[in-house]
Design a protein around this motif. Sequence first.
Motif, PDB file in Angstrom:
ATOM      1  N   GLY A  87       0.800  -1.227   0.000  1.00 33.50           N
ATOM      2  CA  GLY A  87       0.000   0.000   0.000  1.00 33.50           C
ATOM      3  C   GLY A  87       0.830   1.272   0.000  1.00 33.50           C
ATOM      4  O   GLY A  87       0.538   2.218  -0.742  1.00 33.50           O
ATOM      5  N   SER A  88       1.867   1.324   0.816  1.00 36.46           N
ATOM      6  CA  SER A  88       2.693   2.538   0.888  1.00 36.46           C
ATOM      7  C   SER A  88       3.415   2.793  -0.436  1.00 36.46           C
ATOM      8  O   SER A  88       3.627   3.944  -0.828  1.00 36.46           O
ATOM      9  CB  SER A  88       3.704   2.430   2.028  1.00 36.46           C
ATOM     10  OG  SER A  88       4.545   1.317   1.831  1.00 36.46           O
ATOM     11  N   LYS A  89       3.779   1.734  -1.137  1.00 34.75           N
ATOM     12  CA  LYS A  89       4.444   1.891  -2.445  1.00 34.75           C
ATOM     13  C   LYS A  89       3.445   2.375  -3.503  1.00 34.75           C
ATOM     14  O   LYS A  89       3.800   3.152  -4.389  1.00 34.75           O
ATOM     15  CB  LYS A  89       5.054   0.561  -2.907  1.00 34.75           C
ATOM     16  CG  LYS A  89       6.032  -0.035  -1.956  1.00 34.75           C
ATOM     17  CD  LYS A  89       7.444   0.380  -2.293  1.00 34.75           C
ATOM     18  CE  LYS A  89       8.416  -0.192  -1.292  1.00 34.75           C
ATOM     19  NZ  LYS A  89       9.673   0.552  -1.243  1.00 34.75           N
ATOM     20  N   VAL A  90       2.222   1.876  -3.408  1.00 35.06           N
ATOM     21  CA  VAL A  90       1.176   2.332  -4.332  1.00 35.06           C
ATOM     22  C   VAL A  90       0.957   3.834  -4.150  1.00 35.06           C
ATOM     23  O   VAL A  90       0.841   4.584  -5.127  1.00 35.06           O
ATOM     24  CB  VAL A  90      -0.137   1.559  -4.104  1.00 35.06           C
ATOM     25  CG1 VAL A  90      -1.288   2.180  -4.892  1.00 35.06           C
ATOM     26  CG2 VAL A  90       0.033   0.095  -4.484  1.00 35.06           C
ATOM     27  N   ASN A 109      -3.740  -7.221  -2.493  1.00 34.60           N
ATOM     28  CA  ASN A 109      -3.269  -6.594  -1.257  1.00 34.60           C
ATOM     29  C   ASN A 109      -2.122  -7.384  -0.615  1.00 34.60           C
ATOM     30  O   ASN A 109      -2.238  -8.582  -0.371  1.00 34.60           O
ATOM     31  CB  ASN A 109      -4.477  -6.527  -0.302  1.00 34.60           C
ATOM     32  CG  ASN A 109      -4.233  -5.692   0.914  1.00 34.60           C
ATOM     33  OD1 ASN A 109      -3.166  -5.736   1.516  1.00 34.60           O
ATOM     34  ND2 ASN A 109      -5.245  -4.928   1.303  1.00 34.60           N
ATOM     35  N   HIS A 110      -1.020  -6.681  -0.334  1.00 37.38           N
ATOM     36  CA  HIS A 110       0.157  -7.324   0.283  1.00 37.38           C
ATOM     37  C   HIS A 110       0.571  -6.518   1.528  1.00 37.38           C
ATOM     38  O   HIS A 110       1.742  -6.451   1.847  1.00 37.38           O
ATOM     39  CB  HIS A 110       1.274  -7.373  -0.766  1.00 37.38           C
ATOM     40  CG  HIS A 110       2.403  -8.313  -0.457  1.00 37.38           C
ATOM     41  ND1 HIS A 110       2.221  -9.579   0.029  1.00 37.38           N
ATOM     42  CD2 HIS A 110       3.757  -8.166  -0.579  1.00 37.38           C
ATOM     43  CE1 HIS A 110       3.410 -10.172   0.180  1.00 37.38           C
ATOM     44  NE2 HIS A 110       4.351  -9.323  -0.164  1.00 37.38           N
ATOM     45  N   ASP A 127      -5.780  -1.976   9.945  1.00 36.57           N
ATOM     46  CA  ASP A 127      -5.133  -0.800   9.379  1.00 36.57           C
ATOM     47  C   ASP A 127      -4.285  -1.167   8.151  1.00 36.57           C
ATOM     48  O   ASP A 127      -4.384  -0.531   7.097  1.00 36.57           O
ATOM     49  CB  ASP A 127      -4.247  -0.161  10.466  1.00 36.57           C
ATOM     50  CG  ASP A 127      -3.664   1.152  10.017  1.00 36.57           C
ATOM     51  OD1 ASP A 127      -4.467   2.041   9.668  1.00 36.57           O
ATOM     52  OD2 ASP A 127      -2.426   1.293   9.989  1.00 36.57           O
ATOM     53  N   GLU A 128      -3.481  -2.211   8.268  1.00 35.95           N
ATOM     54  CA  GLU A 128      -2.615  -2.643   7.159  1.00 35.95           C
ATOM     55  C   GLU A 128      -3.442  -3.032   5.922  1.00 35.95           C
ATOM     56  O   GLU A 128      -3.089  -2.699   4.789  1.00 35.95           O
ATOM     57  CB  GLU A 128      -1.769  -3.850   7.596  1.00 35.95           C
ATOM     58  CG  GLU A 128      -0.663  -3.522   8.576  1.00 35.95           C
ATOM     59  CD  GLU A 128       0.587  -2.999   7.875  1.00 35.95           C
ATOM     60  OE1 GLU A 128       0.710  -3.164   6.658  1.00 35.95           O
ATOM     61  OE2 GLU A 128       1.434  -2.410   8.573  1.00 35.95           O
ATOM     62  N   VAL A 129      -4.546  -3.743   6.166  1.00 29.51           N
ATOM     63  CA  VAL A 129      -5.352  -4.236   5.050  1.00 29.51           C
ATOM     64  C   VAL A 129      -6.180  -3.095   4.440  1.00 29.51           C
ATOM     65  O   VAL A 129      -6.200  -2.906   3.216  1.00 29.51           O
ATOM     66  CB  VAL A 129      -6.264  -5.401   5.508  1.00 29.51           C
ATOM     67  CG1 VAL A 129      -7.208  -5.818   4.379  1.00 29.51           C
ATOM     68  CG2 VAL A 129      -5.427  -6.601   5.959  1.00 29.51           C
ATOM     69  N   PHE A 147      -5.720 -11.255  -1.118  1.00 28.42           N
ATOM     70  CA  PHE A 147      -4.716 -10.890  -0.111  1.00 28.42           C
ATOM     71  C   PHE A 147      -3.593 -11.926  -0.063  1.00 28.42           C
ATOM     72  O   PHE A 147      -3.831 -13.121  -0.204  1.00 28.42           O
ATOM     73  CB  PHE A 147      -5.371 -10.780   1.274  1.00 28.42           C
ATOM     74  CG  PHE A 147      -4.404 -10.381   2.351  1.00 28.42           C
ATOM     75  CD1 PHE A 147      -4.106  -9.042   2.576  1.00 28.42           C
ATOM     76  CD2 PHE A 147      -3.751 -11.346   3.120  1.00 28.42           C
ATOM     77  CE1 PHE A 147      -3.190  -8.672   3.547  1.00 28.42           C
ATOM     78  CE2 PHE A 147      -2.832 -10.981   4.097  1.00 28.42           C
ATOM     79  CZ  PHE A 147      -2.556  -9.637   4.313  1.00 28.42           C
ATOM     80  N   ARG A 148      -2.374 -11.427   0.128  1.00 25.16           N
ATOM     81  CA  ARG A 148      -1.244 -12.336   0.390  1.00 25.16           C
ATOM     82  C   ARG A 148      -0.392 -11.721   1.493  1.00 25.16           C
ATOM     83  O   ARG A 148       0.058 -10.584   1.379  1.00 25.16           O
ATOM     84  CB  ARG A 148      -0.407 -12.533  -0.874  1.00 25.16           C
ATOM     85  CG  ARG A 148       0.851 -13.368  -0.628  1.00 25.16           C
ATOM     86  CD  ARG A 148       1.650 -13.574  -1.907  1.00 25.16           C
ATOM     87  NE  ARG A 148       1.039 -14.567  -2.773  1.00 25.16           N
ATOM     88  CZ  ARG A 148       1.393 -14.735  -4.047  1.00 25.16           C
ATOM     89  NH1 ARG A 148       2.299 -13.962  -4.607  1.00 25.16           N
ATOM     90  NH2 ARG A 148       0.810 -15.665  -4.776  1.00 25.16           N
ATOM     91  N   PRO A 149      -0.137 -12.479   2.569  1.00 24.00           N
ATOM     92  CA  PRO A 149       0.666 -11.925   3.676  1.00 24.00           C
ATOM     93  C   PRO A 149       2.149 -11.821   3.295  1.00 24.00           C
ATOM     94  O   PRO A 149       2.655 -12.675   2.565  1.00 24.00           O
ATOM     95  CB  PRO A 149       0.472 -12.943   4.804  1.00 24.00           C
ATOM     96  CG  PRO A 149       0.062 -14.202   4.146  1.00 24.00           C
ATOM     97  CD  PRO A 149      -0.604 -13.847   2.845  1.00 24.00           C
TER      98      PRO A 149
END
Length: 243
Positions: A87-90, A109-110, A127-129, A147-149
């Motif tokens: 998410g932060s890179k997006v 989502n990673h 929050d992360e997701v 989703f992938r952890p």
Amino acid sequence: MNAKTGTRGRWSKLLAAFVALLLLAALGLYQLMNARTFQVAGELVNRVATDEKVVALTFDDGPDEHTPEILDLLAEQGVRATFFVIGSKVEAQPQAARALVARGHQLANHTYTHRRMVFVSAATVADEVQRTDAAIRRAGQRGEILFRPPTGKKLLALPLYLADHHRRTVMWDVEPDSGTTPTPAEIVTTVREKTEPGSIILLHPWYATGRNTRAALRGLISGLREEGYRFVTVSELLALRSR
Ligand SMILES: [Zn+2]
């Protein structure tokens, strides 16, 4: 043996048993955390059982400045892939993320920060997701967000959140470049050896470290095509399963 050494012997046996139990529990937790095919709650897939020669390429992490190179290569090969993005890179590369969606690739989502999602609170998981979902939606992705952890690790809070929110976890069954630095030729060889109908292939093409993976892409795709495979996104692969 007198009574005293007898007691001591019992205690040391008990202690040894307790330590062994702790080790077993730790080992069990470690295996559970890293399992490719199992988590405590929610749906998880690491491949799809099918006779059709279909395969899904999945790219973890990113996006970064290598997006145009990867996009051009996939366009040249006529391949659509699934990108498990951070998410932060997006948010740092919104144009890159939009370009991926615009060219027909699937964003998934990673997490937002790529932290280890074990021994984390429910609030951290949410929050992360959710922040990553929001970034992916802003990039234009519609439909289900898979989703992938990060590094495949999950334990309790994460699977429980995913199950509660009807989210599907996507693992993989082929990983030619995880934790090692193989040559491009080695990556191609591993993929050709391990891929089966319905495989989900994990690749790391981003950053400077993804150099060999980027260099392997063309050969990897043409190698699988020679064997009769066609390439689909993970959602398309999952849809095949229910036919
Ligand atoms: Zn990752």
